[in-house]
Motif scaffolding. Sequence first.
Motif, mmCIF file in Angstrom:
data_model
loop_
_atom_site.group_PDB
_atom_site.id
_atom_site.type_symbol
_atom_site.label_atom_id
_atom_site.label_comp_id
_atom_site.label_asym_id
_atom_site.label_seq_id
_atom_site.Cartn_x
_atom_site.Cartn_y
_atom_site.Cartn_z
ATOM 1 N N VAL A 12 15.988 63.491 56.811
ATOM 2 C CA VAL A 12 14.954 62.947 57.704
ATOM 3 C C VAL A 12 13.685 62.652 56.912
ATOM 4 C CG1 VAL A 12 13.422 63.486 59.650
ATOM 5 C CG2 VAL A 12 15.875 63.967 59.819
ATOM 6 N N MET B 277 19.741 61.322 64.123
ATOM 7 C CA MET B 277 19.242 62.032 65.292
ATOM 8 C C MET B 277 20.269 62.059 66.439
ATOM 9 S SD MET B 277 16.301 63.228 64.514
ATOM 10 C CE MET B 277 17.009 63.538 62.932
ATOM 11 N N LEU C 81 17.901 56.962 60.438
ATOM 12 C CA LEU C 81 17.222 58.001 61.221
ATOM 13 C C LEU C 81 17.779 58.103 62.629
ATOM 14 C CD1 LEU C 81 13.504 57.516 60.180
ATOM 15 C CD2 LEU C 81 14.791 59.651 60.068
ATOM 16 N N THR D 270 19.888 68.209 56.691
ATOM 17 C CA THR D 270 19.429 67.211 57.660
ATOM 18 C C THR D 270 17.924 66.993 57.570
ATOM 19 O OG1 THR D 270 21.259 67.711 59.151
ATOM 20 C CG2 THR D 270 19.356 66.603 60.106
#
Length: 118
Positions: free
Chosen positions: A79, A116, A112, A75
């Motif tokens: 990102v 998230m 993104l 992850t």
Amino acid sequence: MSILAAIVIVLVALLHIWFLVLEMFLWDKPAGLKAFGQTLEKAQASKVLAANQGLYNGFLAAGLLWGLSLGAAGTHIQVFFLLCVLVAGLYGAATASRKILFVQALPAALGLVLLMLS
């Protein structure tokens, strides 16, 4: 990670693979000339620079796919590379073409947000 986030990240990676192809191999061919709205003369003069830019787009795609391949452990990598794509897209929209905002920055921002939220 949600399936929707993974799909968007794969699409962003595929876009950057396409950018690599356009910039490294099709820059001075009809598809490249049309995509970037330039003349053959300008394309020939900037071909080496475009190939370098295409290589960087390939690195962005590779990073995104690498992050995806690691599952949840990747992850932070996803990102990072989505942020790189977003910054590049914002810069390109501000300096080259507003179209880049929608083609590059917006998909990265969507990835993104979805990442998230998952």
